[in-house]
Scaffold this motif. Structure first.
Motif, mmCIF file in Angstrom:
data_model
loop_
_atom_site.group_PDB
_atom_site.id
_atom_site.type_symbol
_atom_site.label_atom_id
_atom_site.label_comp_id
_atom_site.label_asym_id
_atom_site.label_seq_id
_atom_site.Cartn_x
_atom_site.Cartn_y
_atom_site.Cartn_z
ATOM 1 N N PHE A 69 -21.071 38.498 51.809
ATOM 2 C CA PHE A 69 -20.065 39.290 51.085
ATOM 3 C C PHE A 69 -20.010 38.880 49.616
ATOM 4 O O PHE A 69 -20.005 37.702 49.280
ATOM 5 C CB PHE A 69 -18.699 39.065 51.742
ATOM 6 C CG PHE A 69 -17.541 39.685 51.009
ATOM 7 C CD1 PHE A 69 -16.828 38.961 50.057
ATOM 8 C CD2 PHE A 69 -17.137 40.972 51.302
ATOM 9 C CE1 PHE A 69 -15.757 39.517 49.405
ATOM 10 C CE2 PHE A 69 -16.046 41.537 50.650
ATOM 11 C CZ PHE A 69 -15.357 40.812 49.698
ATOM 12 N N ASN B 118 -13.005 47.523 57.402
ATOM 13 C CA ASN B 118 -12.660 47.343 55.998
ATOM 14 C C ASN B 118 -12.373 45.894 55.633
ATOM 15 O O ASN B 118 -11.933 45.605 54.530
ATOM 16 C CB ASN B 118 -11.454 48.206 55.616
ATOM 17 C CG ASN B 118 -11.869 49.584 55.120
ATOM 18 O OD1 ASN B 118 -12.936 49.747 54.545
ATOM 19 N ND2 ASN B 118 -11.029 50.572 55.352
ATOM 20 N N THR B 119 -12.586 44.996 56.564
ATOM 21 C CA THR B 119 -12.418 43.579 56.259
ATOM 22 C C THR B 119 -13.779 42.926 56.100
ATOM 23 O O THR B 119 -14.758 43.350 56.687
ATOM 24 C CB THR B 119 -11.625 42.864 57.371
ATOM 25 O OG1 THR B 119 -12.246 43.109 58.644
ATOM 26 C CG2 THR B 119 -10.201 43.362 57.413
ATOM 27 N N GLU B 120 -13.811 41.869 55.299
ATOM 28 C CA GLU B 120 -15.054 41.171 54.980
ATOM 29 C C GLU B 120 -15.759 40.716 56.247
ATOM 30 O O GLU B 120 -15.167 40.075 57.108
ATOM 31 C CB GLU B 120 -14.752 39.966 54.102
ATOM 32 C CG GLU B 120 -15.945 39.096 53.772
ATOM 33 C CD GLU B 120 -15.552 37.874 52.970
ATOM 34 O OE1 GLU B 120 -14.390 37.789 52.530
ATOM 35 O OE2 GLU B 120 -16.415 36.989 52.789
ATOM 36 N N SER C 162 -15.633 39.916 61.729
ATOM 37 C CA SER C 162 -14.613 40.094 60.705
ATOM 38 C C SER C 162 -13.251 40.009 61.372
ATOM 39 O O SER C 162 -13.130 40.156 62.590
ATOM 40 C CB SER C 162 -14.789 41.428 59.964
ATOM 41 O OG SER C 162 -14.580 42.518 60.817
ATOM 42 N N TYR D 2 -12.790 51.521 52.117
ATOM 43 C CA TYR D 2 -13.001 50.577 51.035
ATOM 44 C C TYR D 2 -14.504 50.504 50.752
ATOM 45 O O TYR D 2 -15.321 50.880 51.589
ATOM 46 C CB TYR D 2 -12.481 49.191 51.423
ATOM 47 C CG TYR D 2 -11.000 49.031 51.253
ATOM 48 C CD1 TYR D 2 -10.104 49.728 52.057
ATOM 49 C CD2 TYR D 2 -10.485 48.180 50.286
ATOM 50 C CE1 TYR D 2 -8.739 49.597 51.889
ATOM 51 C CE2 TYR D 2 -9.116 48.031 50.115
ATOM 52 C CZ TYR D 2 -8.255 48.735 50.916
ATOM 53 O OH TYR D 2 -6.909 48.594 50.749
ATOM 54 N N CYS E 230 -24.590 48.281 49.196
ATOM 55 C CA CYS E 230 -23.277 48.917 49.051
ATOM 56 C C CYS E 230 -22.911 49.500 50.413
ATOM 57 O O CYS E 230 -23.714 50.204 51.015
ATOM 58 C CB CYS E 230 -23.390 50.003 47.989
ATOM 59 S SG CYS E 230 -22.151 51.288 48.047
ATOM 60 N N GLN F 110 -15.175 43.444 47.264
ATOM 61 C CA GLN F 110 -14.691 44.665 47.894
ATOM 62 C C GLN F 110 -13.606 45.284 47.030
ATOM 63 O O GLN F 110 -12.818 44.550 46.409
ATOM 64 C CB GLN F 110 -14.131 44.367 49.286
ATOM 65 C CG GLN F 110 -13.667 45.590 50.064
ATOM 66 C CD GLN F 110 -13.058 45.213 51.412
ATOM 67 O OE1 GLN F 110 -11.987 44.637 51.505
ATOM 68 N NE2 GLN F 110 -13.773 45.561 52.477
ATOM 69 N N THR G 17 -17.608 47.999 49.825
ATOM 70 C CA THR G 17 -17.950 46.582 49.914
ATOM 71 C C THR G 17 -19.401 46.369 49.516
ATOM 72 O O THR G 17 -20.267 47.170 49.863
ATOM 73 C CB THR G 17 -17.739 46.074 51.356
ATOM 74 O OG1 THR G 17 -16.456 46.480 51.828
ATOM 75 C CG2 THR G 17 -17.826 44.556 51.407
ATOM 76 N N TRP G 18 -19.651 45.300 48.808
ATOM 77 C CA TRP G 18 -21.020 44.937 48.410
ATOM 78 C C TRP G 18 -21.411 43.608 49.040
ATOM 79 O O TRP G 18 -20.624 42.672 49.100
ATOM 80 C CB TRP G 18 -21.123 44.838 46.884
ATOM 81 C CG TRP G 18 -21.128 46.170 46.200
ATOM 82 C CD1 TRP G 18 -20.052 46.969 45.939
ATOM 83 C CD2 TRP G 18 -22.267 46.866 45.689
ATOM 84 N NE1 TRP G 18 -20.444 48.114 45.300
ATOM 85 C CE2 TRP G 18 -21.800 48.072 45.126
ATOM 86 C CE3 TRP G 18 -23.633 46.582 45.641
ATOM 87 C CZ2 TRP G 18 -22.657 49.006 44.521
ATOM 88 C CZ3 TRP G 18 -24.477 47.499 45.040
ATOM 89 C CH2 TRP G 18 -23.991 48.695 44.490
ATOM 90 N N TYR G 19 -22.661 43.579 49.511
ATOM 91 C CA TYR G 19 -23.225 42.378 50.115
ATOM 92 C C TYR G 19 -24.520 42.009 49.399
ATOM 93 O O TYR G 19 -25.216 42.851 48.841
ATOM 94 C CB TYR G 19 -23.526 42.602 51.605
ATOM 95 C CG TYR G 19 -22.296 42.663 52.476
ATOM 96 C CD1 TYR G 19 -21.561 43.829 52.590
ATOM 97 C CD2 TYR G 19 -21.862 41.542 53.182
ATOM 98 C CE1 TYR G 19 -20.415 43.877 53.373
ATOM 99 C CE2 TYR G 19 -20.724 41.583 53.981
ATOM 100 C CZ TYR G 19 -20.018 42.761 54.062
ATOM 101 O OH TYR G 19 -18.881 42.809 54.843
#
Lengths: 111, 114
Positions: free
Chosen positions: A46, B100-102, B95, A32, A88, A49, A34-36
């Protein structure tokens, strides 16, 4: 070693839409994107995503093309408080699955 | 709900001294990360735990750094002996499960080695 590539810095003005693009050529099927967001003296936070196509939440949208080799974070109508560094992240499961941050994009929003 | 809690917030030590950082992750989070962040750079992963198992410690300098996560909850990162180059911010994140989890980050511990 696979990595993500982003612009080092971007400037914008209040009220404008900002798009930050990230390149991740070696993304794996299980990854996946994800952007922070990170403010000075704080840990990353976060933002959003996604896996493919488009994801939208209350603060941003994430656009991912079909080949998933890049992604674009879109911030609508930025304000001064959006001045921060944006990262990213792609875990790269095909290379061990690490949450690796790149240099990030330093966004400066001006009045 | 409390976030990721780290302590201390700041630490100043002389070189060659030991130092320890503590992290309390969000309740129920199985995955825990320790990162190091130098000024102007992105965080660098040191170690990742899944419950109490260190599943990725390939970037942890094992000659001076050690970490543990007892009972799969709190974690401690130790440096012994500290060197001048260890001055940085040490971030802990947790997480629910997997990469793949926040991930939720703590405020970090700013270490200064003099």
């Amino acid at each position: 070693l696979a990595k993500t590539t982003q612009p080092i810095s971007m400037d914008s003005y209040e009220g404008q839409e900002v798009n930050i693009t990230c390149s991740h050529n070696n993304i794996a099927t299980n990854d996946y994107i994800t952007w922070y967001q990170q403010f000075p003296s704080q840990g990353p936070r976060f933002i959003i995503q996604g896996y493919k196509t488009k994801v939208t939440n209350e603060v941003a949208s994430l656009f991912i093309p079909a080949d998933r080799k890049s992604s674009t974070l879109s911030l609508p109508r930025v304000s001064l408080s959006d001045t921060a560094v944006y990262y990213c992240l792609v875990p790269y499961y095909n290379q061990g699955g690490k949450l690796i941050f790149g240099q990030g994009t330093e966004l400066s929003v001006k009045p | 709900e409390a976030g990721v809690v780290q302590s201390p917030r700041y630490k100043i030590i002389e070189k060659k001294q030991p130092v320890a950082f503590w992290c309390n992750p969000i309740s129920g989070h199985n995955t825990l990360y320790w990162y190091l962040q130098n000024l102007g750079q992105g965080p660098e992963l040191l170690i990742r735990y899944e419950n109490e198992e260190a599943v990725d410690d390939s970037q942890l300098p094992k000659d001076r750094f050690s970490a543990e996560r007892l009972k799969g909850v709190d974690s401690t990162l130790k440096i012994q002996p500290a060197e001048l180059g260890d001055s940085a911010v040490y971030l802990c994140a947790s997480s629910l499960s997997g990469v793949n989890t926040e991930a939720f980050f703590g405020q970090g511990t700013r270490l200064t080695v003099v």
